[in-house]
Design a protein around this motif. Structure first.
Motif, PDB file in Angstrom:
ATOM      1  N   VAL A 276      27.579  -4.901   1.728  1.00  0.00           N
ATOM      2  CA  VAL A 276      27.369  -6.255   1.310  1.00  0.00           C
ATOM      3  C   VAL A 276      26.253  -6.605   2.512  1.00  0.00           C
ATOM      4  O   VAL A 276      26.384  -6.450   3.620  1.00  0.00           O
ATOM      5  CB  VAL A 276      28.480  -7.332   1.427  1.00  0.00           C
ATOM      6  CG1 VAL A 276      28.021  -8.666   1.138  1.00  0.00           C
ATOM      7  CG2 VAL A 276      29.559  -6.798   0.504  1.00  0.00           C
ATOM      8  N   VAL A 277      25.052  -6.985   1.830  1.00  0.00           N
ATOM      9  CA  VAL A 277      24.007  -7.572   2.685  1.00  0.00           C
ATOM     10  C   VAL A 277      23.507  -8.974   2.482  1.00  0.00           C
ATOM     11  O   VAL A 277      23.550  -9.352   1.135  1.00  0.00           O
ATOM     12  CB  VAL A 277      22.774  -6.625   2.788  1.00  0.00           C
ATOM     13  CG1 VAL A 277      22.909  -5.179   3.163  1.00  0.00           C
ATOM     14  CG2 VAL A 277      22.165  -6.429   1.298  1.00  0.00           C
TER      15      VAL A 277
ATOM     16  N   ASN B  51      17.517 -14.145  -1.158  1.00  0.00           N
ATOM     17  CA  ASN B  51      18.166 -15.067  -1.880  1.00  0.00           C
ATOM     18  C   ASN B  51      19.749 -15.142  -2.350  1.00  0.00           C
ATOM     19  O   ASN B  51      19.901 -15.711  -3.184  1.00  0.00           O
ATOM     20  CB  ASN B  51      17.309 -15.147  -3.371  1.00  0.00           C
ATOM     21  CG  ASN B  51      17.541 -13.977  -4.244  1.00  0.00           C
ATOM     22  OD1 ASN B  51      17.941 -13.067  -3.844  1.00  0.00           O
ATOM     23  ND2 ASN B  51      16.752 -14.191  -5.332  1.00  0.00           N
ATOM     24  N   GLY B  52      20.397 -14.477  -1.625  1.00  0.00           N
ATOM     25  CA  GLY B  52      21.877 -14.528  -1.530  1.00  0.00           C
ATOM     26  C   GLY B  52      22.485 -13.314  -1.216  1.00  0.00           C
ATOM     27  O   GLY B  52      22.034 -12.080  -0.869  1.00  0.00           O
ATOM     28  N   GLN B  53      23.619 -13.160  -1.448  1.00  0.00           N
ATOM     29  CA  GLN B  53      24.671 -11.859  -0.977  1.00  0.00           C
ATOM     30  C   GLN B  53      24.168 -10.906  -2.126  1.00  0.00           C
ATOM     31  O   GLN B  53      24.346 -11.182  -3.230  1.00  0.00           O
ATOM     32  CB  GLN B  53      25.955 -12.301  -0.812  1.00  0.00           C
ATOM     33  CG  GLN B  53      26.375 -13.046   0.470  1.00  0.00           C
ATOM     34  CD  GLN B  53      26.129 -12.505   1.589  1.00  0.00           C
ATOM     35  OE1 GLN B  53      26.670 -11.345   2.053  1.00  0.00           O
ATOM     36  NE2 GLN B  53      25.340 -13.096   2.627  1.00  0.00           N
TER      37      GLN B  53
ATOM     38  N   LEU C 204      17.483   0.278  -6.911  1.00  0.00           N
ATOM     39  CA  LEU C 204      17.088  -1.345  -6.440  1.00  0.00           C
ATOM     40  C   LEU C 204      16.251  -1.406  -5.279  1.00  0.00           C
ATOM     41  O   LEU C 204      16.516  -0.369  -4.314  1.00  0.00           O
ATOM     42  CB  LEU C 204      18.393  -1.981  -6.300  1.00  0.00           C
ATOM     43  CG  LEU C 204      18.535  -3.179  -5.432  1.00  0.00           C
ATOM     44  CD1 LEU C 204      17.790  -4.350  -6.763  1.00  0.00           C
ATOM     45  CD2 LEU C 204      19.714  -3.649  -5.219  1.00  0.00           C
ATOM     46  N   MET C 205      15.479  -2.186  -5.103  1.00  0.00           N
ATOM     47  CA  MET C 205      14.561  -2.442  -3.834  1.00  0.00           C
ATOM     48  C   MET C 205      14.894  -3.972  -3.558  1.00  0.00           C
ATOM     49  O   MET C 205      14.901  -4.665  -4.699  1.00  0.00           O
ATOM     50  CB  MET C 205      13.429  -2.008  -3.742  1.00  0.00           C
ATOM     51  CG  MET C 205      13.110  -0.519  -3.731  1.00  0.00           C
ATOM     52  SD  MET C 205      11.652  -0.084  -3.349  1.00  0.00           S
ATOM     53  CE  MET C 205      11.354  -0.344  -1.651  1.00  0.00           C
ATOM     54  N   ALA C 206      15.313  -4.329  -2.288  1.00  0.00           N
ATOM     55  CA  ALA C 206      15.395  -6.082  -2.210  1.00  0.00           C
ATOM     56  C   ALA C 206      14.898  -6.232  -0.844  1.00  0.00           C
ATOM     57  O   ALA C 206      14.757  -5.537   0.009  1.00  0.00           O
ATOM     58  CB  ALA C 206      16.980  -6.269  -2.472  1.00  0.00           C
ATOM     59  N   LEU C 207      14.729  -7.525  -0.604  1.00  0.00           N
ATOM     60  CA  LEU C 207      14.052  -8.132   0.669  1.00  0.00           C
ATOM     61  C   LEU C 207      15.359  -8.600   1.280  1.00  0.00           C
ATOM     62  O   LEU C 207      16.416  -9.273   0.797  1.00  0.00           O
ATOM     63  CB  LEU C 207      13.290  -9.138   0.490  1.00  0.00           C
ATOM     64  CG  LEU C 207      11.719  -9.156   0.197  1.00  0.00           C
ATOM     65  CD1 LEU C 207      11.030 -10.460   0.073  1.00  0.00           C
ATOM     66  CD2 LEU C 207      11.111  -8.123   1.171  1.00  0.00           C
ATOM     67  N   LEU C 208      15.630  -8.324   2.583  1.00  0.00           N
ATOM     68  CA  LEU C 208      17.086  -8.732   3.212  1.00  0.00           C
ATOM     69  C   LEU C 208      16.356 -10.182   3.729  1.00  0.00           C
ATOM     70  O   LEU C 208      15.293 -10.530   4.173  1.00  0.00           O
ATOM     71  CB  LEU C 208      17.189  -7.912   4.495  1.00  0.00           C
ATOM     72  CG  LEU C 208      17.423  -6.548   4.114  1.00  0.00           C
ATOM     73  CD1 LEU C 208      17.923  -5.746   5.483  1.00  0.00           C
ATOM     74  CD2 LEU C 208      18.733  -6.650   3.243  1.00  0.00           C
ATOM     75  N   GLY C 209      17.440 -10.956   3.911  1.00  0.00           N
ATOM     76  CA  GLY C 209      17.352 -12.225   4.515  1.00  0.00           C
ATOM     77  C   GLY C 209      17.913 -12.017   6.239  1.00  0.00           C
ATOM     78  O   GLY C 209      17.943 -11.081   6.766  1.00  0.00           O
ATOM     79  N   GLU C 210      18.505 -13.142   6.491  1.00  0.00           N
ATOM     80  CA  GLU C 210      19.221 -12.968   7.638  1.00  0.00           C
ATOM     81  C   GLU C 210      20.812 -13.253   7.742  1.00  0.00           C
ATOM     82  O   GLU C 210      20.885 -14.262   6.935  1.00  0.00           O
ATOM     83  CB  GLU C 210      18.552 -14.392   8.667  1.00  0.00           C
ATOM     84  CG  GLU C 210      19.130 -14.034  10.188  1.00  0.00           C
ATOM     85  CD  GLU C 210      18.338 -15.057  11.161  1.00  0.00           C
ATOM     86  OE1 GLU C 210      18.928 -15.244  12.117  1.00  0.00           O
ATOM     87  OE2 GLU C 210      17.062 -15.312  10.838  1.00  0.00           O
ATOM     88  N   GLY C 211      21.478 -12.679   8.218  1.00  0.00           N
ATOM     89  CA  GLY C 211      22.923 -13.160   8.261  1.00  0.00           C
ATOM     90  C   GLY C 211      23.534 -11.748   8.758  1.00  0.00           C
ATOM     91  O   GLY C 211      23.370 -10.735   9.319  1.00  0.00           O
ATOM     92  N   GLU C 212      25.012 -11.788   8.062  1.00  0.00           N
ATOM     93  CA  GLU C 212      25.926 -10.661   8.501  1.00  0.00           C
ATOM     94  C   GLU C 212      25.885  -9.541   7.186  1.00  0.00           C
ATOM     95  O   GLU C 212      26.125  -9.919   6.061  1.00  0.00           O
ATOM     96  CB  GLU C 212      27.246 -11.332   8.641  1.00  0.00           C
ATOM     97  CG  GLU C 212      28.304  -9.983   9.101  1.00  0.00           C
ATOM     98  CD  GLU C 212      29.583 -10.757   9.225  1.00  0.00           C
ATOM     99  OE1 GLU C 212      29.967 -10.922  10.470  1.00  0.00           O
ATOM    100  OE2 GLU C 212      30.309 -10.991   8.098  1.00  0.00           O
ATOM    101  N   MET C 213      25.917  -8.378   7.714  1.00  0.00           N
ATOM    102  CA  MET C 213      25.785  -7.179   6.798  1.00  0.00           C
ATOM    103  C   MET C 213      27.123  -6.398   7.106  1.00  0.00           C
ATOM    104  O   MET C 213      27.711  -6.461   8.323  1.00  0.00           O
ATOM    105  CB  MET C 213      24.976  -6.006   7.164  1.00  0.00           C
ATOM    106  CG  MET C 213      24.982  -5.049   6.192  1.00  0.00           C
ATOM    107  SD  MET C 213      23.637  -3.762   6.505  1.00  0.00           S
ATOM    108  CE  MET C 213      23.986  -3.158   8.130  1.00  0.00           C
TER     109      MET C 213
END
Length: 95
Positions: A34-35, A39-41, A51-60
């Motif tokens: 879970v990353v 724009n969300g978990q 899939l390719m996605a941009l990461l935000g900031e938070g807990e993985m």
């Protein structure tokens, strides 16, 4: 559709690599990831579509055999292809 294989190390697990500019933070099997996406978990399990996605900031969170490993990530990219998850993060530290 085939049933998922048993979790843990082996053919049934996801292969996960987490890289930061300084080091390889994690490399090994996982049952799930879970990353914090931009724009969300975002949850990844075996058999996930490419899939390719941009990461935000938070807990993985990386789950292996019922145990959870937590990391703090900030920015970067995630790629999923053929049960392999690659995470390139600007910052990734154990939480």
């Amino acid at each position: 559709m085939a049933a998922p294989a048993a979790s843990g190390e082996g053919a049934g697990a996801l292969r996960v690599t987490v890289l930061s500019p300084e080091q390889t933070v994690y490399q090994g099997p996982a049952d799930g990831v879970v990353v914090p996406a931009h724009n969300g978990q975002l949850g990844i399990l075996r058999g996930h579509a490419p899939l390719m996605a941009l990461l935000g900031e938070g807990e993985m969170r990386i789950t292996v055999g019922g145990a959870e490993r937590r990391f703090r990530v900030s920015g970067g990219f995630l790629q999923v292809a053929d049960n392999e998850v690659t995470i390139l993060s600007e910052r990734a530290d154990p939480a």
